[in-house]
Motif scaffolding. Structure first.
Motif, mmCIF file in Angstrom:
data_model
loop_
_atom_site.group_PDB
_atom_site.id
_atom_site.type_symbol
_atom_site.label_atom_id
_atom_site.label_comp_id
_atom_site.label_asym_id
_atom_site.label_seq_id
_atom_site.Cartn_x
_atom_site.Cartn_y
_atom_site.Cartn_z
ATOM 1 N N GLY A 148 6.054 -33.452 17.680
ATOM 2 C CA GLY A 148 5.777 -32.060 17.048
ATOM 3 C C GLY A 148 7.390 -31.591 16.444
ATOM 4 N N HIS A 149 8.150 -32.400 15.844
ATOM 5 C CA HIS A 149 9.284 -32.200 14.430
ATOM 6 C C HIS A 149 9.103 -33.507 13.722
ATOM 7 N N GLY A 150 9.851 -32.692 11.981
ATOM 8 C CA GLY A 150 10.070 -33.820 11.627
ATOM 9 C C GLY A 150 8.157 -34.609 10.136
ATOM 10 N N ASP A 151 8.811 -35.730 10.784
ATOM 11 C CA ASP A 151 7.698 -36.731 10.371
ATOM 12 C C ASP A 151 6.317 -36.898 11.648
ATOM 13 N N LYS A 175 15.401 -34.751 12.468
ATOM 14 C CA LYS A 175 16.575 -36.556 12.163
ATOM 15 C C LYS A 175 17.361 -35.807 11.532
ATOM 16 N N ASN A 176 16.940 -35.268 9.641
ATOM 17 C CA ASN A 176 17.725 -35.566 8.724
ATOM 18 C C ASN A 176 17.961 -34.377 8.865
ATOM 19 N N VAL A 177 17.903 -32.995 9.352
ATOM 20 C CA VAL A 177 18.395 -32.235 9.390
ATOM 21 C C VAL A 177 19.430 -31.597 9.961
ATOM 22 N N PRO A 228 24.269 -33.355 7.606
ATOM 23 C CA PRO A 228 25.346 -33.054 8.021
ATOM 24 C C PRO A 228 26.593 -34.267 8.538
ATOM 25 N N THR A 229 25.765 -35.378 7.535
ATOM 26 C CA THR A 229 26.418 -37.040 7.442
ATOM 27 C C THR A 229 26.717 -37.475 8.835
#
Length: 251
Positions: A59-62, A32-34, A39-40
């Protein structure tokens, strides 16, 4: 960072802003961050008067890391999005995916159109139906001892991205193997319950043709993102302005 459980699987998410809700579903090996915060997208959508919800896919991020490919079947992953909306008591939302997130969004548009006000398919064109994105070459690259051991160019791209995002590469390999089921042409043609926008970079060799997919999904609009490949289209201003315009015009 808030989280909830869909069954035994913990899913991390963000929920910011006020207004009509839009749920963002990131791509493979991203987060979600990347995909959305850096990218705003989140800040730009909030400025446009939207409540923005974004999850880290399993499986991703946190979110929880799973190593059984069967736990990443595309409809199971898509169900995490509905479970998050249920957790937040959101009956309907615009949903925007990117790449793998768009595959999930397309499944929701087909199976649960009553929960979507619109579906925005970023970074996926005819690859939704034909070709299918990253293959076993990418899974092998993720499992290789190091980037230097990877010779396949597509595999190197995804391995470098996974290293950059400090991802759990074993979980990503399982995700890739479990989520590769393509949508049939007939299924795509049956997406009739929600307005659809297809947004793909004109230099994107992974997504496939946006126009070709647009001819299959009834009434779909196509947004070309000029001179952007799969990775660089994400934060493009043409993509953002096109999406915000689409959202402002949808029923």
């Amino acid at each position: 960072m808030p989280s909830f459980h869909n069954g035994a699987v913990e899913i991390a998410y963000l929920d910011e802003g006020e207004g009509d809700p839009i749920t963002l579903v990131h791509g493979f090996a991203s987060s979600k961050n990347v995909n959305w915060v850096y990218p705003t997208w989140v800040s730009d959508l909030k400025k446009a008067g939207r409540r923005v919800i974004a999850l880290d896919n399993r499986g991703h991020g946190d979110s929880a890391k799973l190593y059984d490919a069967a736990q990443y079947e595309i409809s199971i992953m898509a169900d995490d999005v509905i479970a998050l909306m249920d957790h937040l008591k959101i009956a309907r939302a615009d949903v925007m995916g990117y790449s793998l997130g768009s595959r999930m969004t397309a499944v929701l548009a087909l199976k649960a159109p009553q929960r979507l006000r619109s579906a925005i398919l970023g970074g996926i064109g005819i690859g939704l139906i034909e070709g299918g994105g990253p293959g076993e070459n990418v899974a092998a690259a993720l499992e290789a001892p190091s980037l230097e051991d990877v010779t396949d160019p597509v595999g190197r791209t995804f391995r470098a991205f996974a290293d950059q995002t400090r991802s759990d590469r074993r979980a990503l390999a399982a995700c890739l193997r479990g989520s590769r089921r393509l949508m049939t042409r007939e299924e795509a043609a049956a997406i009739t319950g929600v307005p659809v926008l297809i947004a793909v970079g004109t230099a994107d060799e992974i997504a496939g043709s946006a126009t070709a997919l647009g001819k299959i999904i009834p009434g779909a609009q196509v947004l070309d993102i000029p001179n952007r490949d799969h990775m660089r289209a994400v934060g493009d201003k043409v993509y953002k302005s096109g999406v915000i315009d689409f959202l402002s015009r949808r029923p």
